[in-house]
Scaffold this active site. Structure first.
Site, PDB file in Angstrom:
ATOM      1  N   LYS A 238     -36.516  -3.798  17.640  1.00 35.94           N
ATOM      2  CA  LYS A 238     -37.931  -3.698  18.005  1.00 35.94           C
ATOM      3  C   LYS A 238     -38.430  -5.040  18.541  1.00 35.94           C
ATOM      4  O   LYS A 238     -38.055  -6.100  18.053  1.00 35.94           O
ATOM      5  CB  LYS A 238     -38.759  -3.261  16.802  1.00 35.94           C
ATOM      6  CG  LYS A 238     -38.482  -1.806  16.434  1.00 35.94           C
ATOM      7  CD  LYS A 238     -39.417  -1.304  15.372  1.00 35.94           C
ATOM      8  CE  LYS A 238     -40.818  -1.146  15.833  1.00 35.94           C
ATOM      9  NZ  LYS A 238     -41.121   0.070  16.570  1.00 35.94           N
TER      10      LYS A 238
ATOM     11  N   ALA B 269     -37.969  -9.206  17.797  1.00 32.90           N
ATOM     12  CA  ALA B 269     -37.333 -10.012  18.857  1.00 32.90           C
ATOM     13  C   ALA B 269     -38.245 -11.145  19.310  1.00 32.90           C
ATOM     14  O   ALA B 269     -37.785 -12.260  19.568  1.00 32.90           O
ATOM     15  CB  ALA B 269     -36.959  -9.126  20.032  1.00 32.90           C
ATOM     16  N   ARG B 270     -39.541 -10.887  19.393  1.00 29.69           N
ATOM     17  CA  ARG B 270     -40.498 -11.905  19.839  1.00 29.69           C
ATOM     18  C   ARG B 270     -40.694 -13.018  18.814  1.00 29.69           C
ATOM     19  O   ARG B 270     -41.328 -14.028  19.097  1.00 29.69           O
ATOM     20  CB  ARG B 270     -41.832 -11.250  20.173  1.00 29.69           C
ATOM     21  CG  ARG B 270     -41.725 -10.350  21.389  1.00 29.69           C
ATOM     22  CD  ARG B 270     -42.971  -9.525  21.594  1.00 29.69           C
ATOM     23  NE  ARG B 270     -42.693  -8.450  22.523  1.00 29.69           N
ATOM     24  CZ  ARG B 270     -43.546  -8.003  23.418  1.00 29.69           C
ATOM     25  NH1 ARG B 270     -44.752  -8.544  23.517  1.00 29.69           N
ATOM     26  NH2 ARG B 270     -43.211  -7.007  24.207  1.00 29.69           N
TER      27      ARG B 270
ATOM     28  N   GLN C  42     -20.784   6.417   5.236  1.00 27.40           N
ATOM     29  CA  GLN C  42     -21.201   5.231   4.475  1.00 27.40           C
ATOM     30  C   GLN C  42     -22.600   5.410   3.889  1.00 27.40           C
ATOM     31  O   GLN C  42     -23.481   5.990   4.505  1.00 27.40           O
ATOM     32  CB  GLN C  42     -21.107   3.965   5.320  1.00 27.40           C
ATOM     33  CG  GLN C  42     -22.111   3.854   6.435  1.00 27.40           C
ATOM     34  CD  GLN C  42     -21.863   2.643   7.323  1.00 27.40           C
ATOM     35  OE1 GLN C  42     -20.806   2.036   7.310  1.00 27.40           O
ATOM     36  NE2 GLN C  42     -22.863   2.290   8.104  1.00 27.40           N
TER      37      GLN C  42
ATOM     38  N   THR D  75     -25.803   0.521   8.872  1.00 30.06           N
ATOM     39  CA  THR D  75     -25.864  -0.872   8.431  1.00 30.06           C
ATOM     40  C   THR D  75     -26.470  -1.693   9.562  1.00 30.06           C
ATOM     41  O   THR D  75     -26.020  -1.622  10.702  1.00 30.06           O
ATOM     42  CB  THR D  75     -24.474  -1.397   8.040  1.00 30.06           C
ATOM     43  OG1 THR D  75     -24.020  -0.652   6.892  1.00 30.06           O
ATOM     44  CG2 THR D  75     -24.523  -2.874   7.680  1.00 30.06           C
ATOM     45  N   LEU D  76     -27.514  -2.428   9.239  1.00 36.51           N
ATOM     46  CA  LEU D  76     -28.257  -3.243  10.204  1.00 36.51           C
ATOM     47  C   LEU D  76     -27.904  -4.712  10.004  1.00 36.51           C
ATOM     48  O   LEU D  76     -27.780  -5.167   8.864  1.00 36.51           O
ATOM     49  CB  LEU D  76     -29.763  -3.078   9.971  1.00 36.51           C
ATOM     50  CG  LEU D  76     -30.317  -1.661   9.981  1.00 36.51           C
ATOM     51  CD1 LEU D  76     -31.675  -1.618   9.284  1.00 36.51           C
ATOM     52  CD2 LEU D  76     -30.428  -1.160  11.404  1.00 36.51           C
ATOM     53  N   GLU D  77     -27.766  -5.434  11.097  1.00 35.36           N
ATOM     54  CA  GLU D  77     -27.536  -6.879  11.012  1.00 35.36           C
ATOM     55  C   GLU D  77     -28.726  -7.579  11.645  1.00 35.36           C
ATOM     56  O   GLU D  77     -29.096  -7.291  12.780  1.00 35.36           O
ATOM     57  CB  GLU D  77     -26.248  -7.269  11.730  1.00 35.36           C
ATOM     58  CG  GLU D  77     -25.844  -8.718  11.510  1.00 35.36           C
ATOM     59  CD  GLU D  77     -26.231  -9.624  12.657  1.00 35.36           C
ATOM     60  OE1 GLU D  77     -26.584 -10.793  12.391  1.00 35.36           O
ATOM     61  OE2 GLU D  77     -26.212  -9.182  13.812  1.00 35.36           O
TER      62      GLU D  77
ATOM     63  N   THR E 129     -41.251  -6.434  18.186  1.00 36.21           N
ATOM     64  CA  THR E 129     -42.013  -7.212  17.200  1.00 36.21           C
ATOM     65  C   THR E 129     -41.122  -8.272  16.557  1.00 36.21           C
ATOM     66  O   THR E 129     -41.535  -9.425  16.395  1.00 36.21           O
ATOM     67  CB  THR E 129     -42.599  -6.279  16.119  1.00 36.21           C
ATOM     68  OG1 THR E 129     -43.455  -5.333  16.754  1.00 36.21           O
ATOM     69  CG2 THR E 129     -43.381  -7.055  15.068  1.00 36.21           C
TER      70      THR E 129
END
Length: 188
Positions: free
Chosen positions: A111, A115-116, A180, A135-137, A113
């Site tokens: 998103k 990244a900025r 997972q 799974t998010l990094e 939001t």
């Protein structure tokens, strides 16, 4: 391949359990509190981050090796927020559990939001017939600590449907991340 609309996403979630739990509209606030948006958007689905995090630390490791990853490289955090140290990263998972159809490839984009603010979300594609928590990094590219909010939007899933089903799906080849649950560390 074509990108799928809110109408298709809603139908697949409600009739085929493609996304659970599913939020059928975009949520931007809860009462008087503003949140980072999540739920269905025009051509995607904004996922939320659960309250389970693994924050990277270099205290116990000298080398990061994806073939021999040391679980002691992470500190477990369960909280409504996660503070990522400068120039470091954290792993988390989506609130949502996904079941991707055989003729669909899903791409995840962070998103704006986050990244900025110098916080980058990375996820590899969700392949045909893959299922599980994503799974998010989160990479903190700044020289300051960065905050991630649990149970709010963190990334958008885009669903691309092929004109024909693949010969061999992720499920067919028994992919190592199939099914997972929770935050999943690298598997070689």
């Amino acid at each position: 391949m074509s990108i799928k609309s809110d109408k298709w996403i809603r139908r697949m979630a409600q009739e085929h359990g493609m996304i659970e739990p599913f939020v059928e509209r975009q949520i931007r606030g809860e009462g008087d509190e503003r949140v980072i948006s999540y739920g269905v958007s025009s051509y995607g689905y904004d996922v939320r981050c659960a309250d389970e995090f693994k924050v990277f630390t270099n205290i116990n490791s000298a080398i990061v090796d994806p073939k021999n990853f040391d679980e002691k490289s992470f500190v477990d955090v369960k909280s409504d927020v996660c503070i990522i140290p400068p120039n470091s990263f954290a792993l988390a998972r989506t609130v949502e559990f996904f079941r991707i159809p055989r003729d669909v490839l899903t791409i995840c984009l962070g998103k704006s939001t986050y990244a900025r603010c110098g916080i980058i979300v990375n996820v590899t594609p969700l392949e045909p017939e893959w299922e599980g928590h994503v799974t998010l990094e989160f990479s903190n590219t700044t020289t300051l600590p960065a905050k991630i909010y649990a149970n709010e939007g963190v990334a958008q899933m885009l669903f691309l449907q092929s004109d024909e089903a693949c010969e061999v799906s992720y499920k067919d080849r028994a992919g190592k991340y199939q099914g997972q649950r929770g935050v999943t560390l690298p598997r070689a």
